[in-house]
Design a protein around this motif. Structure first.
Motif, PDB file in Angstrom:
ATOM      1  N   ILE A 188       2.423   0.741 -11.024  1.00 50.64           N
ATOM      2  CA  ILE A 188       0.834   1.191 -10.277  1.00 50.64           C
ATOM      3  C   ILE A 188      -0.178  -0.514 -10.402  1.00 50.64           C
ATOM      4  O   ILE A 188      -0.260  -1.426  -9.305  1.00 50.64           O
ATOM      5  N   SER A 189      -0.116  -0.723 -11.812  1.00 52.76           N
ATOM      6  CA  SER A 189      -1.253  -1.836 -11.861  1.00 52.76           C
ATOM      7  C   SER A 189      -0.042  -3.079 -11.243  1.00 52.76           C
ATOM      8  O   SER A 189      -1.260  -4.287 -10.939  1.00 52.76           O
ATOM      9  N   PHE A 190       0.865  -3.514 -11.631  1.00 50.34           N
ATOM     10  CA  PHE A 190       1.660  -4.847 -10.738  1.00 50.34           C
ATOM     11  C   PHE A 190       1.716  -4.263  -9.130  1.00 50.34           C
ATOM     12  O   PHE A 190       1.808  -4.959  -8.851  1.00 50.34           O
ATOM     13  N   LEU A 191       1.851  -3.414  -8.289  1.00 46.21           N
ATOM     14  CA  LEU A 191       2.175  -3.284  -6.958  1.00 46.21           C
ATOM     15  C   LEU A 191       0.910  -3.599  -6.703  1.00 46.21           C
ATOM     16  O   LEU A 191       0.221  -4.702  -5.938  1.00 46.21           O
ATOM     17  N   SER A 192      -0.219  -3.045  -7.659  1.00 44.76           N
ATOM     18  CA  SER A 192      -1.683  -3.423  -7.265  1.00 44.76           C
ATOM     19  C   SER A 192      -1.912  -4.993  -7.493  1.00 44.76           C
ATOM     20  O   SER A 192      -2.741  -5.918  -6.926  1.00 44.76           O
ATOM     21  N   MET A 193      -1.568  -5.253  -8.326  1.00 49.40           N
ATOM     22  CA  MET A 193      -1.881  -7.172  -8.768  1.00 49.40           C
ATOM     23  C   MET A 193      -1.118  -7.791  -7.775  1.00 49.40           C
ATOM     24  O   MET A 193      -1.376  -8.679  -7.241  1.00 49.40           O
ATOM     25  N   GLU A 194      -0.397  -7.728  -7.017  1.00 52.93           N
ATOM     26  CA  GLU A 194       0.603  -8.202  -6.141  1.00 52.93           C
ATOM     27  C   GLU A 194      -0.033  -7.783  -4.851  1.00 52.93           C
ATOM     28  O   GLU A 194      -0.428  -9.113  -4.493  1.00 52.93           O
ATOM     29  N   SER A 228       5.546  12.161 -12.669  1.00 55.04           N
ATOM     30  CA  SER A 228       5.523  10.833 -14.112  1.00 55.04           C
ATOM     31  C   SER A 228       6.709  11.333 -14.797  1.00 55.04           C
ATOM     32  O   SER A 228       7.379  10.443 -15.710  1.00 55.04           O
ATOM     33  N   SER A 229       7.487  12.585 -14.636  1.00 59.33           N
ATOM     34  CA  SER A 229       8.388  12.774 -15.104  1.00 59.33           C
ATOM     35  C   SER A 229       9.481  12.130 -14.678  1.00 59.33           C
ATOM     36  O   SER A 229      10.692  11.398 -15.153  1.00 59.33           O
ATOM     37  N   GLN A 230       9.596  11.432 -13.139  1.00 52.55           N
ATOM     38  CA  GLN A 230      10.722  10.871 -13.079  1.00 52.55           C
ATOM     39  C   GLN A 230      10.566   8.586 -12.540  1.00 52.55           C
ATOM     40  O   GLN A 230      10.147   8.503 -12.003  1.00 52.55           O
ATOM     41  N   LYS A 231      11.005   8.531 -14.161  1.00 49.71           N
ATOM     42  CA  LYS A 231      10.714   7.541 -14.672  1.00 49.71           C
ATOM     43  C   LYS A 231      11.851   6.655 -13.741  1.00 49.71           C
ATOM     44  O   LYS A 231      10.986   5.977 -13.698  1.00 49.71           O
ATOM     45  N   LEU A 232      12.698   7.206 -13.807  1.00 49.38           N
ATOM     46  CA  LEU A 232      13.962   6.230 -13.182  1.00 49.38           C
ATOM     47  C   LEU A 232      13.736   5.953 -11.418  1.00 49.38           C
ATOM     48  O   LEU A 232      13.674   5.332 -10.829  1.00 49.38           O
ATOM     49  N   ILE A 233      13.373   6.853 -11.036  1.00 46.97           N
ATOM     50  CA  ILE A 233      13.195   7.167  -9.625  1.00 46.97           C
ATOM     51  C   ILE A 233      11.850   6.195  -8.922  1.00 46.97           C
ATOM     52  O   ILE A 233      11.360   5.250  -8.040  1.00 46.97           O
ATOM     53  N   MET A 234      10.629   5.804 -10.528  1.00 48.43           N
ATOM     54  CA  MET A 234       9.558   5.507  -9.845  1.00 48.43           C
ATOM     55  C   MET A 234       9.733   3.658  -9.881  1.00 48.43           C
ATOM     56  O   MET A 234       9.390   3.151  -9.656  1.00 48.43           O
ATOM     57  N   ARG A 235      10.804   3.770 -10.823  1.00 44.51           N
ATOM     58  CA  ARG A 235      11.300   2.069 -11.328  1.00 44.51           C
ATOM     59  C   ARG A 235      12.089   1.806  -9.655  1.00 44.51           C
ATOM     60  O   ARG A 235      11.789   0.253  -9.183  1.00 44.51           O
ATOM     61  N   GLN A 236      12.439   2.569  -9.486  1.00 45.91           N
ATOM     62  CA  GLN A 236      13.950   1.112  -8.407  1.00 45.91           C
ATOM     63  C   GLN A 236      12.903   2.080  -7.042  1.00 45.91           C
ATOM     64  O   GLN A 236      12.795   1.234  -5.841  1.00 45.91           O
ATOM     65  N   PHE A 237      11.725   3.008  -6.500  1.00 46.85           N
ATOM     66  CA  PHE A 237      11.170   3.168  -5.993  1.00 46.85           C
ATOM     67  C   PHE A 237      10.222   1.725  -5.771  1.00 46.85           C
ATOM     68  O   PHE A 237       9.968   1.084  -4.503  1.00 46.85           O
ATOM     69  N   ALA A 238       9.786   1.634  -6.735  1.00 51.64           N
ATOM     70  CA  ALA A 238       8.533   0.004  -6.772  1.00 51.64           C
ATOM     71  C   ALA A 238       8.859  -0.974  -7.026  1.00 51.64           C
ATOM     72  O   ALA A 238       9.035  -2.053  -6.392  1.00 51.64           O
ATOM     73  N   LEU A 239      10.853  -1.258  -7.476  1.00 53.40           N
ATOM     74  CA  LEU A 239      11.720  -2.235  -6.901  1.00 53.40           C
ATOM     75  C   LEU A 239      12.283  -2.514  -5.859  1.00 53.40           C
ATOM     76  O   LEU A 239      11.922  -3.910  -5.586  1.00 53.40           O
ATOM     77  N   GLY A 240      12.397  -1.254  -5.074  1.00 53.61           N
ATOM     78  CA  GLY A 240      12.770  -1.736  -3.727  1.00 53.61           C
ATOM     79  C   GLY A 240      11.474  -2.769  -2.898  1.00 53.61           C
ATOM     80  O   GLY A 240      11.976  -2.860  -1.926  1.00 53.61           O
ATOM     81  N   ILE A 241      10.378  -1.938  -3.256  1.00 49.71           N
ATOM     82  CA  ILE A 241       9.345  -2.308  -1.993  1.00 49.71           C
ATOM     83  C   ILE A 241       9.163  -3.457  -2.648  1.00 49.71           C
ATOM     84  O   ILE A 241       8.604  -4.409  -1.614  1.00 49.71           O
ATOM     85  N   THR A 242       8.834  -4.145  -3.856  1.00 52.55           N
ATOM     86  CA  THR A 242       9.100  -5.467  -4.000  1.00 52.55           C
ATOM     87  C   THR A 242       9.757  -6.284  -3.560  1.00 52.55           C
ATOM     88  O   THR A 242       9.202  -7.212  -3.447  1.00 52.55           O
ATOM     89  N   SER A 243      11.359  -5.683  -4.158  1.00 52.13           N
ATOM     90  CA  SER A 243      12.117  -6.640  -3.189  1.00 52.13           C
ATOM     91  C   SER A 243      11.592  -6.508  -1.882  1.00 52.13           C
ATOM     92  O   SER A 243      12.747  -7.317  -0.567  1.00 52.13           O
ATOM     93  N   LEU A 251       1.120  -1.271  -0.138  1.00 52.45           N
ATOM     94  CA  LEU A 251      -0.135   0.180   0.091  1.00 52.45           C
ATOM     95  C   LEU A 251       0.880   1.073   0.006  1.00 52.45           C
ATOM     96  O   LEU A 251       0.308   2.335  -0.860  1.00 52.45           O
ATOM     97  N   LEU A 252       1.397   1.007   0.687  1.00 52.25           N
ATOM     98  CA  LEU A 252       3.284   3.147   1.034  1.00 52.25           C
ATOM     99  C   LEU A 252       3.372   2.965  -0.642  1.00 52.25           C
ATOM    100  O   LEU A 252       3.637   3.875  -1.513  1.00 52.25           O
ATOM    101  N   GLY A 253       3.910   1.724  -1.319  1.00 52.92           N
ATOM    102  CA  GLY A 253       4.257   1.744  -2.783  1.00 52.92           C
ATOM    103  C   GLY A 253       4.020   1.489  -3.623  1.00 52.92           C
ATOM    104  O   GLY A 253       3.654   3.038  -4.959  1.00 52.92           O
ATOM    105  N   ILE A 254       2.324   1.565  -3.720  1.00 54.67           N
ATOM    106  CA  ILE A 254       0.721   2.464  -3.752  1.00 54.67           C
ATOM    107  C   ILE A 254       0.989   3.861  -4.328  1.00 54.67           C
ATOM    108  O   ILE A 254       0.785   4.406  -5.260  1.00 54.67           O
ATOM    109  N   VAL A 255       0.771   3.972  -2.734  1.00 53.11           N
ATOM    110  CA  VAL A 255       0.425   5.461  -2.319  1.00 53.11           C
ATOM    111  C   VAL A 255       1.807   6.501  -3.223  1.00 53.11           C
ATOM    112  O   VAL A 255       1.213   7.632  -3.608  1.00 53.11           O
ATOM    113  N   GLY A 256       2.956   5.577  -2.762  1.00 50.02           N
ATOM    114  CA  GLY A 256       3.423   6.878  -2.830  1.00 50.02           C
ATOM    115  C   GLY A 256       4.314   6.940  -4.581  1.00 50.02           C
ATOM    116  O   GLY A 256       4.729   8.632  -4.861  1.00 50.02           O
TER     117      GLY A 256
END
Length: 482
Positions: A112-118, A22-37, A11-16
């Motif tokens: 967000i779709s992938f984190l919601s799916m998980e 939207s312009s910070q694509k690298l930060i979003m990828r790193q954040f999502a990967l960190g949350i799922t890891s 939930l923290l990952g989805i809200v974050g």
């Protein structure tokens, strides 16, 4: 608390992700990967703290939702759901790594779709209330529908997304009717309460058929398997990995948890029907796979064959058969995910999935071909890999239940050799048709945990069997192997 922490992280990952520009694509990828890891590492503590000696539900989270109607959100883990939870948390960070260079459409919506799916998948595997199970079971459709429909690779993606959505949704409407009947009959939708209620044989048969309509479309079994090859072909690589690695397990998990757990007499009654349908599925989809020219479609049909083999193990009525079916489901999650990731690597290089355009990759991509050979052999059930343990024990249990069924089920290994070795030979050997770079470090690290997991499960399967044995023995009641 540990189970709650997993959901809090997601939930923290989805809200974050919502608040990251939207312009910070690298930060979003790193954040999502960190949350799922972090979720994956946390899920390993569930395994470490799991008590193997009891079939009871552990790490229980009980939340009052509608106490007047006796409907509560109850979450927990037993020997059946434990490894499905760990498999889910492992596959998602690998999918995000595989999508690192994916830049089609809005990246924020994609992540967000992938984190919601998980999040929803973990709620499905840990839920102990029938009504909430149905809600989360169907909620999985929404993010996957978006992933296929928005981020698919071809013009047929909308058609494939609707096929996936409608096939699985329509079947589940019968399950909803069954759940309403159960609530009116028992006054509760709590799984532990329902497990001690004796439904009449007549009621069990009709309820079993209602649940069958939903779960069979998810496995998928013939004739409701048409949506899977279409969805696989049109989905992005990460979407195909989730479909094969996790979503197909929802069907077998549902049969194991609810059909066998709540309607045992009906399960015994319909066992010949399941055997016939599964054997037809194994032979038909294996033969269909041989004539495919699209890499994804070929692997999709092999997934149907392997999951129908799992169904045979589930309905043998023996502890060893059910345990082998669970292990084979986990093995399929590793092997099929790796095969789709390999196809994804090839597609990223040359944007084609047609088999005839590939050849001679042994000379240009030796590391990828070594990994491809390993998972091709694992797909065939090579001794030392997880598939060998699962398929061998499945066939042993099937032989005890019905030797004729075992004979036809064993043809899947012969036919599997036909399409798997043919595919590997066409891609790895022959004239060099395409020249490209071999795996980079990121891509290699995606495959490493899948290789190690497949080997570990094949060399030391008892670590997995010991965790599920008490729960499965309690489910089957009569343990013929003690």
């Amino acid at each position: 608390m540990l189970l709650t922490f997993l959901f809090f992280l997601l939930l923290l990952g989805i809200v974050g992700l919502i608040f990251i520009p939207s312009s910070q694509k690298l930060i979003m990828r790193q954040f999502a990967l960190g949350i799922t890891s972090a979720v994956f590492v946390s899920s390993l503590f569930l395994w470490l703290g799991f008590d193997h000696s009891t079939p009871k539900i552990q790490f229980v989270v009980d939340s009052l939702w509608l106490p007047i109607a006796n409907i509560n959100l109850i979450l927990g883990i037993d020997g059946i759901s434990l490894f499905f939870v760990i498999l889910t948390t492992l596959i998602f960070p690998l999918c995000l790594l595989a999508s690192w260079s994916f830049d089609k459409g809005e990246v924020k919506t994609y992540l967000i779709s992938f984190l919601s799916m998980e999040l929803v998948l973990l709620l499905v595997f840990t839920n102990l209330d029938l009504l909430f199970f149905y809600i989360f079971f169907e909620a999985v459709l929404i993010p996957m529908f978006l992933v296929i429909g928005i981020y698919g690779s071809r013009e047929r993606k909308i058609r494939a997304a609707y096929m996936f959505f409608l096939y699985t949704l329509l079947g589940s409407l019968f399950m909803l009717i069954g759940i309403v009947y159960i609530y009116l009959f028992a006054g509760s939708t709590n799984y532990e309460v329902l497990s001690v209620i004796n439904f009449s044989t007549y009621d069990q048969k009709w309820l079993w058929l209602a649940f069958f309509a939903s779960f069979a479309a998810k496995v998928p079994m013939l004739p409701v398997h048409i949506w899977l090859p279409e969805a696989h072909v049109e989905a992005p690589t990460a979407g195909s990995v989730i479909l094969a690695g996790i979503l197909l397990k929802l069907g077998s998990y549902g049969f194991l948890r609810f059909s066998l757990g709540l309607f045992p007499l009906a399960s015994v009654y319909f066992t010949p029907f399941i055997f016939s349908l599964s054997l037809l599925g194994v032979v038909y989809t294996s033969l269909t796979a041989i004539r495919q020219t699209d890499l994804k479609r070929l692997i999709a049909y092999t997934s149907v064959a392997h999951m129908n083999l799992v169904m045979i193990g589930l309905f043998t009525g023996t502890v060893i058969g059910v345990e082998a079916a669970i292990l084979q489901s986990l093995s399929h999650g590793f092997v099929s995910s790796a095969l789709f990731l390999i196809i994804g690597v090839l597609y990223d290089r040359w944007h084609s999935r047609v088999v005839k355009y590939y050849g001679g990759l042994t000379h240009t991509m030796p590391i990828l071909i070594i990994i491809f050979l390993f998972f091709t052999m694992a797909n065939l059930g090579l001794p030392g890999t997880s598939s060998f343990i699962g398929e061998f024990l499945l066939l042993v249990s099937a032989f005890e239940a019905n030797s004729t069924a075992c004979f036809f089920a064993a043809t899947s290994m012969i036919l599997g050799g036909g399409y798997s070795l043919w595919l590997f030979n066409r891609i790895a050997y022959g004239n060099i048709k395409m020249v490209g770079l071999d795996l980079n470090f990121r891509e290699f690290m995606i495959f490493l945990p899948l290789v190690l997991g497949t080997l570990f499960m094949g060399i030391y399967p008892n670590l997995f069997f010991s965790a599920m044995h008490a729960t499965v023995s309690n489910l089957v009641w009569v343990d013929l192997w003690l």
